[in-house]
Write an enzyme that holds these catalytic residues in place. Structure first.
Site, mmCIF file in Angstrom:
data_model
loop_
_atom_site.group_PDB
_atom_site.id
_atom_site.type_symbol
_atom_site.label_atom_id
_atom_site.label_comp_id
_atom_site.label_asym_id
_atom_site.label_seq_id
_atom_site.Cartn_x
_atom_site.Cartn_y
_atom_site.Cartn_z
ATOM 1 N N THR A 50 0.812 -1.227 0.000
ATOM 2 C CA THR A 50 0.000 0.000 0.000
ATOM 3 C C THR A 50 0.845 1.277 0.000
ATOM 4 O O THR A 50 0.291 2.378 -0.086
ATOM 5 C CB THR A 50 -0.884 0.058 1.258
ATOM 6 O OG1 THR A 50 -0.010 -0.011 2.398
ATOM 7 C CG2 THR A 50 -1.880 -1.085 1.310
ATOM 8 N N LYS A 51 2.151 1.149 0.126
ATOM 9 C CA LYS A 51 2.980 2.330 0.376
ATOM 10 C C LYS A 51 3.203 3.167 -0.898
ATOM 11 O O LYS A 51 2.895 2.723 -1.992
ATOM 12 C CB LYS A 51 4.325 1.900 0.966
ATOM 13 C CG LYS A 51 4.190 1.163 2.310
ATOM 14 C CD LYS A 51 3.612 2.068 3.391
ATOM 15 C CE LYS A 51 3.699 1.500 4.782
ATOM 16 N NZ LYS A 51 2.648 0.532 5.119
#
Ligand SMILES: Cc1ncc(COP(=O)(O)O)c(C=O)c1O
Length: 384
Positions: A192-193
Site C-alpha cells: 500500500t505504500k
C-alpha cells in the site's frame, strides 16, 4: 477540482462495486520490469537491487541506502546496528503499526510509549523528554500518514534517533528530505505504500558504521567460490531483484502519483470542511507531506456517531476505509508485556476517532467523488 455540492452528493448513486481502500498502482512498466528481471537470471539480490539502492540514496539525499525484505526488517536492523539490546529502552509512539514496537521487543529492549500530539498524532517531544532515563538508548518516531514528526526537539535530547519513515518517502522536514537526517531512517515498500513493491524496505543513513553494521546483518554473501565467512550471525533480510525492479518503476512514478494524490487530498479537504465533527489531521505547511494517508478524526458528539459507526455505514455504501492506527500499547501482546503501562490519553482517544479514507494513485477522481458523496450521505443521516 469542482466541489461536489450536497445536492449532487445526494443524487450521486451508491457504488455497485466495493471501493478498495488502497489498491496498488501497478502498470505495464512494472510487469515488463519483472519479466525482464526473471529473464536476466537474477532472482535474489543483484544489479536491480544495487540500482535501487543508488537511486533511493540519491532521492532521499542520504549517503547510504540498504535494501531489505520489509520495513519491519529495516527497523529491526537499524536498532541492531545501534547495539540496542536487553536492558535498554527505546522511546516510541503508540500511534503506529505494531511492527515499530515489535522490533524493539525483538532486540530484547523495552518499548517505552510516549503520548502523541493532538494536532497530527505524531510523537510528542515533551512526553519523550519526560520519559528519557538512564536506560534510554534511542528514540523511534514515526512520520504518521506522511507528516514529519517534530525532529529538532528529539535530536536535542542527544540520543540516536531512528525514524520510521514507512509513510514518508516524499516527506521533507523544514526543507530537508527525510532519509539522511538522523542516525538511521527506515522505509517500507509494502503493497500500500507510496513506493509499493509488494514487500520490501530500505534503511538510509549518513553514518558509515551504521551502514556497515546493517550490511553485515542482512548477511549478504561476500566474495566468490566455496569458501566464505560471516562477521556476525545475521538475519537474512536482503531484498530480491524481482521486488527491486518493481520498486524502481514506482520510484519513477513518484511525481506522477503525487500529483494524483494532491488532487484527491484537495477534494477531501474541500468536502470535509463542510462536515461538522469531521476533521483531517494537521499538515504542517513548513514540511512536504507525503500524502500517504488521508486520516480524519470523527468527533462523535458533533458528527452524530462514532468512528466505528461511520466505518460500518461507509462499508454499507461500498466504501473501504481503514484505521491508522489502534494504539499499540492497548493491543493484547503489549497489555501482557507491560501490565504497568500508564494511560496515554491523547493516543487512546484518537484511536477511537481516527478513520483513513480511500487514497491511492490507482483511484480515479470519480472513485474519490464516490467516497465523498457516501461520506456526505452518512454524515447527513447521523447528524439528522
Ligand atoms: C508506520 C509503519 N511502520 C512500519 C511498518 C512495517 O513495514 P512492513 O510492512 O514493510 O514491514 C508499516 C507498515 O506496513 C507502517 O505503516
Amino acid at each position: 477540482m469542482p466541489k461536489l455540492s450536497s445536492d449532487e452528493a445526494a443524487t450521486r448513486e451508491r457504488r455497485e462495486t466495493f471501493l478498495s481502500f488502497q489498491p496498488p498502482a501497478i502498470g505495464e512498466e512494472e510487469i515488463e520490469a519483472v519479466t525482464e528481471t526473471l529473464r536476466s537470471g537474477w532472482l535474489t539480490t543483484g544489479p536491480r537491487t544495487a540500482e535501487l539502492e543508488r537511486r533511493f540514496a540519491e532521492y532521499v539525499e542520504a549517503k547510504h541506502a540498504l535494501a531489505v525484505t520489509s520495513g519491519t526488517a529495516a527497523l529491526h536492523l537499524a536498532l541492531v546496528a545501534l547495539g540496542i539490546g536487553p536492558g535498554d529502552e527505546v522511546i516510541t509512539t503508540p500511534i503506529t503499526w505494531p511492527a515499530t514496537a515489535n522490533v524493539i521487543v525483538h532486540t530484547g529492549a523495552r518499548a517505552v510509549f510516549a503520548d502523541v500530539r493532538e494536532s497530527d498524532l505524531n510523537i510528542d517531544p515533551d512526553e519523550v523528554a519526560r520519559l528519557v532515563g538512564p536506560r534510554t538508548k534511542a528514540i523511534l518516531p514515526v512520520h504518521l500518514a506522511g507528516q514529519a514528526a517534530d525532529l529538532d526537539p528529539l535530536w536535542e535530547l542527544g540520543l540516536p534517533v531512528v525514524e520510521d519513515a514507512a509513510h514518508a518517502v516524499e516527506t521533507t522536514y523544514r526543507g530537508r528530505k527525510i532519509g539522511g537526517l538522523s542516525a538511521a531512517t527506515c522505509f517500507s515498500f509494502y503493497a500500500t505504500k507510496n513506493v509499493a513493491a509488494g514487500e520490501g524496505g530500505m534503511i538510509t543513513t549518513n553514518d558509515d558504521a551504521v551502514a556497515s553494521a546493517v550490511d553485515a546483518n542482512r548477511i549478504m554473501r561476500r566474495g566468490h567460490g566455496s569458501l566464505y565467512d560471516i562477521a556476525v550471525p545475521g538475519y537474512k533480510a536482503n531484498l530480491s531483484d524481482v521486488l527491486s525492479s518493481i520498486a524502481l518503476c514506482q520510484l519513477d512514478k513518484l511525481e506522477r502519483h503525487r500529483e494524483i494524490r494532491l488532487r484527491h487530498v484537495a477534494a477531501y479537504d474541500a468536502a470535509v470542511a463542510d462536515l461538522d465533527g469531521i476533521e483531517p489531521l494537521a499538515r504542517d505547511p513548513r514540511d512536504t507531506h507525503a500524502l500517504h494517508l488521508y486520516v480524519v478524526r470523527i468527533d462523535p458528539e458533533r458528527a452524530g456517531a462514532t468512528r466505528d459507526e461511520y466505518q460500518r455505514a461507509l462499508a454499507d455504501e461500498m466504501i473501504g476505509t481503514s484505521i491508522h492506527f489502534l494504539p499499540v500499547h492497548r493491543l493484547s501482546a503489549y497489555r501482557e508485556l507491560y501490565p504497568d503501562q500508564p494511560p496515554l490519553p491523547v493516543a487512546e482517544r484518537a484511536g477511537q476517532e481516527i478513520l483513513s479514507l480511500p487514497l491511492s494513485p490507482a483511484h480515479s477522481a470519480e472513485d474519490i467523488e464516490d467516497a465523498i458523496a457516501a461520506l456526505r450521505r452518512v454524515h447527513a443521516r447521523f447528524v439528522g
